[in-house]
Design a protein around this motif. Structure first.
Motif, PDB file in Angstrom:
ATOM      1  N   LEU A 124       0.851  -1.194   0.000  1.00  0.00           N
ATOM      2  CA  LEU A 124       0.000   0.000   0.000  1.00  0.00           C
ATOM      3  C   LEU A 124       0.884   1.239   0.000  1.00  0.00           C
ATOM      4  CD1 LEU A 124      -2.475   1.786   0.363  1.00  0.00           C
ATOM      5  CD2 LEU A 124      -2.548   1.148   2.770  1.00  0.00           C
ATOM      6  N   LEU A 125       0.735   2.042  -1.033  1.00  0.00           N
ATOM      7  CA  LEU A 125       1.475   3.299  -1.131  1.00  0.00           C
ATOM      8  C   LEU A 125       0.515   4.443  -0.834  1.00  0.00           C
ATOM      9  CD1 LEU A 125       3.467   2.558  -4.427  1.00  0.00           C
ATOM     10  CD2 LEU A 125       4.218   2.219  -2.060  1.00  0.00           C
ATOM     11  N   MET A 126       0.792   5.163   0.240  1.00  0.00           N
ATOM     12  CA  MET A 126      -0.055   6.304   0.596  1.00  0.00           C
ATOM     13  C   MET A 126       0.176   7.437  -0.398  1.00  0.00           C
ATOM     14  SD  MET A 126      -1.868   5.388   3.170  1.00  0.00           S
ATOM     15  CE  MET A 126      -2.595   7.011   3.473  1.00  0.00           C
ATOM     16  N   THR A 127      -0.910   7.953  -0.960  1.00  0.00           N
ATOM     17  CA  THR A 127      -0.822   9.067  -1.899  1.00  0.00           C
ATOM     18  C   THR A 127      -1.328  10.364  -1.258  1.00  0.00           C
ATOM     19  OG1 THR A 127      -2.849   8.103  -2.860  1.00  0.00           O
ATOM     20  CG2 THR A 127      -0.793   7.787  -4.058  1.00  0.00           C
ATOM     21  N   VAL A 128      -1.433  10.321   0.076  1.00  0.00           N
ATOM     22  CA  VAL A 128      -1.595  11.511   0.927  1.00  0.00           C
ATOM     23  C   VAL A 128      -0.857  11.189   2.220  1.00  0.00           C
ATOM     24  CG1 VAL A 128      -3.865  12.156   0.002  1.00  0.00           C
ATOM     25  CG2 VAL A 128      -3.732  10.701   2.043  1.00  0.00           C
ATOM     26  N   GLU A 129      -0.653  12.183   3.059  1.00  0.00           N
ATOM     27  CA  GLU A 129      -0.124  11.901   4.387  1.00  0.00           C
ATOM     28  C   GLU A 129      -1.213  11.203   5.198  1.00  0.00           C
ATOM     29  OE1 GLU A 129       2.838  12.063   5.560  1.00  0.00           O
ATOM     30  OE2 GLU A 129       3.733  13.051   3.825  1.00  0.00           O
ATOM     31  N   PRO A 130      -0.934  10.044   5.791  1.00  0.00           N
ATOM     32  CA  PRO A 130      -1.988   9.285   6.454  1.00  0.00           C
ATOM     33  C   PRO A 130      -2.538  10.006   7.679  1.00  0.00           C
ATOM     34  CG  PRO A 130       0.160   8.325   6.927  1.00  0.00           C
ATOM     35  CD  PRO A 130       0.373   9.377   5.883  1.00  0.00           C
TER      36      PRO A 130
END
Length: 224
Positions: A136-142
């Motif tokens: 899973l690559l976060m495309t926002v800051e979690p």
């Protein structure tokens, strides 16, 4: 269970928490249901925990995709697998022994997945890709829903897909954050094949129609 090549996993973070069973029933076309668990420590937000996930498990037979944004996943992640989660994602930034944890999750019958924040490079974890079923690559800051998609993660998606391809293994590449009809095509073209969408789905007039619209947009994106 055979899943389509492009999978849409709506996040219930933007659903009505008082009616989670009914909210999940509104997305029958979803491939999995994404549940964000936040502890107020690893990320600044606080959401739901194990008892609620156990209740969701009883309320639906859809695949549950649990995303742990918590400290000490080594301690807590196996409990979510034991509770019936079909996939459990832990953050490599928080795990002390990620390979051991991934193996324990698989032993409990769940798919193991590792998550990376936007600034965490994938290359340092290339050697453990075959220990997991999904990245899973976060495309926002979690930590919060409704944020804008970070295009700066696109090169990392491409790099991850390249590393996955080299393993020869069937490893999914998931993206989470700011996924919408406007952004999903770029992520699919870069190599993602599983997409978490929260506000795009649950703020739509017809959440299930949006699930299918997102899937179609992803398919078109990966054909470019």
């Amino acid at each position: 269970m055979s899943l389509p090549a492009m999978q849409i996993t709506p996040s219930v973070l933007n659903a009505n928490f008082a009616e989670l069973g009914a909210e999940i029933a509104r997305i029958p076309s979803a491939d999995m249901v994404h549940v964000d668990v936040m502890d107020g420590h690893f990320v600044p937000n606080l959401t739901i925990g194990l008892p609620v996930v156990e209740s969701i498990r009883k309320a639906t037979d859809k695949l549950l995709d649990i995303h742990l944004m918590i400290e000490d996943p080594d301690r807590w992640a196996p409990d979510y697998a034991a509770a019936g989660a079909d996939s459990v994602t832990f953050h490599v930034e928080a795990a002390r022994a990620p390979i051991r944890l991934a193996r324990e999750l698989r032993k409990l019958g769940a798919r193991a997945s590792m998550a990376l924040k936007p600034a965490t490079p994938i290359d340092g974890f290339a050697d453990m890709l075959t220990e997991v079923d999904m990245v899973l690559l976060m495309t926002v800051e979690p930590g919060f829903g409704g944020q804008s998609f970070l295009d700066l993660v696109l090169p990392k998606i491409r790099r991850t897909r390249e590393l996955v391809r080299r393993t020869g293994a069937q490893i999914l590449v998931q993206v989470d954050g700011g996924v919408s009809v406007d952004t999903i095509g770029r992520a699919a073209e870069a190599g993602a094949d599983v997409f978490v969408a929260g506000s795009a789905v649950y703020r739509a007039d017809d959440p299930d129609a949006m699930v299918n619209e997102l899937r179609d947009a992803a398919v078109k994106g990966c054909q470019h």
